[in-house]
Design an enzyme around this catalytic site. Structure first.
Site, PDB file in Angstrom:
ATOM      1  N   HIS A  30       0.848  -1.203   0.000  1.00  0.00           N
ATOM      2  CA  HIS A  30       0.000   0.000   0.000  1.00  0.00           C
ATOM      3  C   HIS A  30       0.887   1.258   0.000  1.00  0.00           C
ATOM      4  O   HIS A  30       0.603   2.214  -0.731  1.00  0.00           O
ATOM      5  CB  HIS A  30      -0.899   0.028   1.244  1.00  0.00           C
ATOM      6  CG  HIS A  30      -1.927  -1.056   1.305  1.00  0.00           C
ATOM      7  ND1 HIS A  30      -2.054  -1.903   2.365  1.00  0.00           N
ATOM      8  CD2 HIS A  30      -2.906  -1.422   0.424  1.00  0.00           C
ATOM      9  CE1 HIS A  30      -3.064  -2.748   2.171  1.00  0.00           C
ATOM     10  NE2 HIS A  30      -3.589  -2.483   0.984  1.00  0.00           N
TER      11      HIS A  30
ATOM     12  N   SER B 200      -2.668  -7.795   2.678  1.00  0.00           N
ATOM     13  CA  SER B 200      -2.909  -7.782   4.127  1.00  0.00           C
ATOM     14  C   SER B 200      -3.196  -9.199   4.613  1.00  0.00           C
ATOM     15  O   SER B 200      -2.700  -9.627   5.655  1.00  0.00           O
ATOM     16  CB  SER B 200      -4.083  -6.870   4.465  1.00  0.00           C
ATOM     17  OG  SER B 200      -3.815  -5.553   4.061  1.00  0.00           O
TER      18      SER B 200
HETATM   19  N1  LIG Z   1       1.180  -5.136  -2.624  1.00  0.00           N
HETATM   20  C1  LIG Z   1       0.365  -4.345  -3.311  1.00  0.00           C
HETATM   21  N2  LIG Z   1       0.776  -3.768  -4.450  1.00  0.00           N
HETATM   22  C2  LIG Z   1      -0.067  -3.009  -5.167  1.00  0.00           C
HETATM   23  N3  LIG Z   1      -1.337  -2.731  -4.844  1.00  0.00           N
HETATM   24  C3  LIG Z   1      -1.798  -3.268  -3.719  1.00  0.00           C
HETATM   25  C4  LIG Z   1      -0.987  -4.097  -2.887  1.00  0.00           C
HETATM   26  N4  LIG Z   1      -1.740  -4.502  -1.821  1.00  0.00           N
HETATM   27  C5  LIG Z   1      -2.946  -3.947  -2.003  1.00  0.00           C
HETATM   28  N5  LIG Z   1      -3.001  -3.215  -3.124  1.00  0.00           N
HETATM   29  C6  LIG Z   1      -4.125  -2.474  -3.660  1.00  0.00           C
HETATM   30  O1  LIG Z   1      -4.597  -1.594  -2.673  1.00  0.00           O
HETATM   31  C7  LIG Z   1      -6.006  -1.424  -2.778  1.00  0.00           C
HETATM   32  C8  LIG Z   1      -6.658  -1.713  -1.447  1.00  0.00           C
HETATM   33  O2  LIG Z   1      -6.523  -3.072  -1.197  1.00  0.00           O
HETATM   34  P1  LIG Z   1      -6.951  -3.833   0.107  1.00  0.00           P
HETATM   35  O3  LIG Z   1      -7.169  -2.915   1.240  1.00  0.00           O
HETATM   36  O4  LIG Z   1      -7.979  -4.834  -0.243  1.00  0.00           O
HETATM   37  O5  LIG Z   1      -5.545  -4.584   0.405  1.00  0.00           O
HETATM   38  P2  LIG Z   1      -5.214  -6.088   0.332  1.00  0.00           P
HETATM   39  O6  LIG Z   1      -3.774  -6.166   0.696  1.00  0.00           O
HETATM   40  O7  LIG Z   1      -5.640  -6.688  -0.944  1.00  0.00           O
HETATM   41  O8  LIG Z   1      -6.075  -6.653   1.545  1.00  0.00           O
HETATM   42  P3  LIG Z   1      -6.824  -8.084   1.682  1.00  0.00           P
HETATM   43  O9  LIG Z   1      -5.741  -9.099   1.727  1.00  0.00           O
HETATM   44  O10 LIG Z   1      -7.565  -7.928   2.968  1.00  0.00           O
HETATM   45  O11 LIG Z   1      -7.709  -8.212   0.484  1.00  0.00           O
HETATM   46  C9  LIG Z   1      -6.422  -2.328  -3.929  1.00  0.00           C
HETATM   47  O12 LIG Z   1      -6.448  -1.577  -5.123  1.00  0.00           O
HETATM   48  C10 LIG Z   1      -5.318  -3.356  -3.983  1.00  0.00           C
HETATM   49  O13 LIG Z   1      -5.188  -3.909  -5.273  1.00  0.00           O
END
Ligand SMILES: Nc1ncnc2c1ncn2[C@@H]1O[C@H](COP(=O)(O)OP(=O)(O)OP(=O)(O)O)[C@@H](O)[C@H]1O
Ligand SMILES: [Mg+2]
Length: 164
Positions: free
Chosen positions: A21, A132
């Site tokens: 993020h 996450s």
């Molecule tokens: N490592 C990463 N690299 C690029 N984008 C990310 C990454 N982790 C999350 N995102 C993006 O951040 C945004 C918010 O994602 P979110 O809060 O669902 O995180 P997540 O890590 O996917 O969490 P979960 O595992 O609970 O689904 C989305 O657009 C997701 O694609």
């Protein structure tokens, strides 16, 4: 000439915020003046951290950067964006697996409000496998995650584990 400041919303659950993020937020800050991290409060998702805890982690992480704000929302994202005067939604694309869902959501949001544009950003390859959920899973099983989440998130994860 006075230019209007550009403001982007970066929505997600951030349970907790990861270095993936952070990478997207840094990229967003290269393009927009201000990024609002908007935590969706969705009780159905059974989060590890309460919304208040997630806000606190993000506040601590960005306490020295006035261009990053954190907020919470429920309901339609495009309505929230209008409310906070943001014209752009930022999302991250890790892999093809993210694409289908993100594509649908972007087109639905465009249909709901054509004035709000969705922008996708690609993380550094080294972050492209971080989510996450994965972080929580491997941490629970005892793996070191120091390189995967910011300090404030690591601290809270350790506290949660210790209190169980
Ligand atoms: N490592 C990463 N690299 C690029 N984008 C990310 C990454 N982790 C999350 N995102 C993006 O951040 C945004 C918010 O994602 P979110 O809060 O669902 O995180 P997540 O890590 O996917 O969490 P979960 O595992 O609970 O689904 C989305 O657009 C997701 O694609
Ligand atoms: Mg996800």
């Amino acid at each position: 000439m006075r230019q209007r400041r550009s403001r982007a919303v970066y929505p997600g659950s951030f349970d907790p915020i990861t270095n993936g993020h952070l990478d997207i937020i840094e990229r967003g800050l290269k393009v927009f003046d201000e990024v609002i991290i908007a935590i969706l409060s969705n009780p159905e998702k059974r989060p590890l951290f309460s919304v208040d805890e997630r806000v606190a982690i993000i506040r601590e992480t960005y306490r020295r950067n006035p261009r990053v704000k954190v907020d919470t929302f429920s309901g339609l994202l495009v309505d929230y964006a209008v409310k906070v005067k943001a014209t752009v939604i930022v999302r991250g694309l890790r892999a093809i697996s993210d694409f289908e869902f993100e594509f649908q959501m972007a087109l639905m949001n465009r249909r709901l409000n054509p004035r709000i544009e969705t922008v996708f950003m690609m993380p550094a390859e080294s972050y492209s496998y971080i989510s996450s959920r994965m972080v929580k899973e491997v941490f629970e099983l005892g793996a070191p995650i120091d390189a995967l989440v910011p300090k404030a998130a690591l601290k809270r994860l350790r506290e949660k584990k210790a209190h169980r």
